[in-house]
Design an enzyme around this catalytic site. Structure first.
Site, PDB file in Angstrom:
ATOM      1  CG  ASN A 342      -2.212   0.787   0.938  1.00  0.00           C
ATOM      2  OD1 ASN A 342      -2.338   1.452  -0.087  1.00  0.00           O
ATOM      3  ND2 ASN A 342      -3.143   0.737   1.876  1.00  0.00           N
ATOM      4  CG  HIS A 373      -7.070   1.026   7.258  1.00  0.00           C
ATOM      5  ND1 HIS A 373      -5.881   1.697   7.459  1.00  0.00           N
ATOM      6  CD2 HIS A 373      -6.851   0.206   6.188  1.00  0.00           C
ATOM      7  CE1 HIS A 373      -4.983   1.294   6.567  1.00  0.00           C
ATOM      8  NE2 HIS A 373      -5.544   0.401   5.792  1.00  0.00           N
TER       9      HIS A 373
END
Length: 520
Positions: A342, A373
């Site tokens: 990521n 998140h």
């Protein structure tokens, strides 16, 4: 039969039933494949040499909003609301404090939507997960706000070299802002890119090069032949196919949940538990490989993502790549794993949080990552554990690695041991991220007697920890004092120097140097 619960289009319900997958997953994959075809069309018929930037912005935005409506129905309005209010904040508040207000609003709006989706509609399910695209839009809103603040308020000597290069010197128009946030190439799965990179692509300046004059200061702008992305796109699509095949065939037979199965916990030996933990988390990664690699291929197919040429003269299309699979699977340290997983989110965390805070930057960055998140308790357990694992791994590496550099046989032994430890520690850390809920997460950790937590705490108590943040600040002060010389050196790199943003987003350089403090 696959579920029919969706807020998006049900046009593909027969296909969903045929492949036995949720309709929302089918909508996502089909829309991404449509975006791939649209990207090829966009590059061929709406190339910057054939049409204006205005048309390219309009088409990219309208296509993006259509895909959002197809996948999420009226929930896609959240994308426009979040972007529109953030733009108003930038205009009304002004450049001095707008980055703070945009950060609070965008992250707060995202959190409210996540709470609503998780605790009101479908806890533990990912159907109609409109918050996924909102996570990317939140990154773009906050990144751009910081870049405008750096470019229009702060003095150049106050900025790091990367902040100077990414700084935006004028306020974007509403169309440019919506195009950046909601274009069809990145609306569903990203990845994040800098605003300057995106505008450079839309305006067709990705292949403009700078050649220094005889005195080393005069510069000549010229355009190099545009390289074809076809090879890179085909390679990435092959990776997508293999990842999807692995996910559909292997992953279902190796569920992470089996790690907390009572019979397994009672009968399995410790070697079996360790091996299954690693394999089950290994099997959980291909879905991310598929989504992120496909998103990268879509951008490349549109002509976006070119980062110059390597030493052999081959074109590099990894400007906004989000992962490096080989490095992930062969990681010998926490830092190496996080550096290659990521990637664009790691850059975002670095730019909007780690570089801009002076108190416990590592802890604040992990907290921001958890909030961004979502609101599942497992996310917070993972990132709190991640703080401990990161600090412990940094301490171990700083105190012992230099003893194993020579000879080569000793280094090989060290690499093998650290690969095993890293893979087990990563798997141990991210189990709650997959399980989501608090009870099964604690069931897993208790079945392991919190052994890695205890080991990490002991490492931090017994081993000296270097003050990396203070050293980082000292290094940045040296950079600032030499900024003019550094800039002159960058401006005279010669015929292979690309536009500023392409140089800035050289990810090898950013990952190796600017992220080392965060992820050692």
């Amino acid at each position: 039969m696959a579920t029919t619960s969706t807020t998006g289009s049900t046009l593909l319900q027969p296909l969903s039933n045929a492949v036995q997958l949720p309709i929302d997953q089918v909508n996502f994959v089909v829309c991404q494949l449509f975006a791939l075809l649209a990207a090829i069309w966009f590059r061929t018929y709406l190339h910057s040499s054939k049409t204006s930037s205005f048309i390219r912005h309009v088409v990219a935005t309208l296509l993006g909003l259509y895909l959002a409506l197809f996948c999420f129905g009226w929930y896609a309005l959240h994308f426009l609301v979040q972007s529109g209010i953030s733009y108003c904040i930038m205009i009304i508040i002004g450049v001095e404090n707008m980055h703070n207000y945009c950060f609070v609003f965008a992250l707060g709006y995202l959190t409210v939507c996540q709470v609503t989706r998780v605790y009101i509609f479908d806890y533990g399910q990912y159907s109609a997960d409109f918050s996924g695209p909102m996570m990317i839009i939140t990154q773009k809103i906050t990144s751009l706000a910081c870049e405008i603040h750096d470019g229009m308020f702060r003095k150049d000597e106050e900025l790091t070299s990367s902040q100077r290069d990414l700084a935006v010197r004028r306020m974007p128009s509403l169309l440019e802002y919506l195009s950046y946030n909601c274009n069809f190439m990145g609306i569903l799965a990203g990845p994040l890119c800098s605003y300057k990179d995106y505008i450079t692509f839309i305006e067709g300046r990705s292949y403009h090069m700078t050649q220094s004059g005889e005195n080393g200061k005069e510069e000549t702008q010229y355009e190099r032949t545009e390289p074809s992305p076809n090879t890179a796109v085909i390679q990435k699509l092959l990776i997508c196919g293999l990842s999807l095949l692995f996910h559909l065939t292997i992953c279902t037979t190796l569920p992470v949940e089996y790690n907390i199965d009572e019979h397994f916990q009672a009968t399995a030996s410790w070697p079996t538990k360790i091996i299954y933990l690693y394999i089950s988390l290994l099997a959980a990664r291909p879905k991310y490989y598929f989504a992120w690699t496909l998103a990268d291929a879509i951008n490349n197919a549109a002509g976006f993502g070119f980062r110059g040429y390597d030493k052999n003269g081959a074109a590099r299309w990894d400007l906004i790549s989000n992962l490096r699979i080989q490095q992930i699977e062969m990681s010998t340290s926490f830092k190496m794993f996080l550096d290659n997983w990521n990637i664009q989110t790691a850059l975002w965390l670095k730019r909007v949080c780690y570089e801009r805070t002076s108190f416990s930057p590592t802890i604040q960055t992990f907290i921001l990552s958890a909030i961004w998140h979502g609101v599942y308790p497992g996310y917070y357990l993972t990132f709190l554990t991640g703080v401990l694992m990161t600090l412990a791994a940094r301490a171990m590496r700083n105190n012992f690695r230099h003893y194993f550099i020579e000879p080569s046989q000793l280094k090989l032994f060290y690499d093998v041991i650290t690969w095993i430890v890293t893979q087990v520690a990563i798997s141990y850390t991210v189990v709650p991220f997959v399980l989501l809920s608090i009870k099964p997460s604690f069931m897993f950790y208790s079945s392991w007697y919190y052994c890695l937590h205890i080991l990490g705490i002991l490492v931090l108590l017994l081993l000296p920890v270097k003050k990396t943040q203070r050293r980082k600040n000292t290094h940045e002060n040296i950079q600032l004092s030499q900024s003019k010389k550094f800039d002159e050196g960058e401006n005279s790199l010669g015929p292979n120097s690309f536009s500023t943003t392409n140089n800035v987003c050289n990810q090898n350089q950013e990952i190796a140097s600017r992220h080392s403090s965060l992820k050692q």
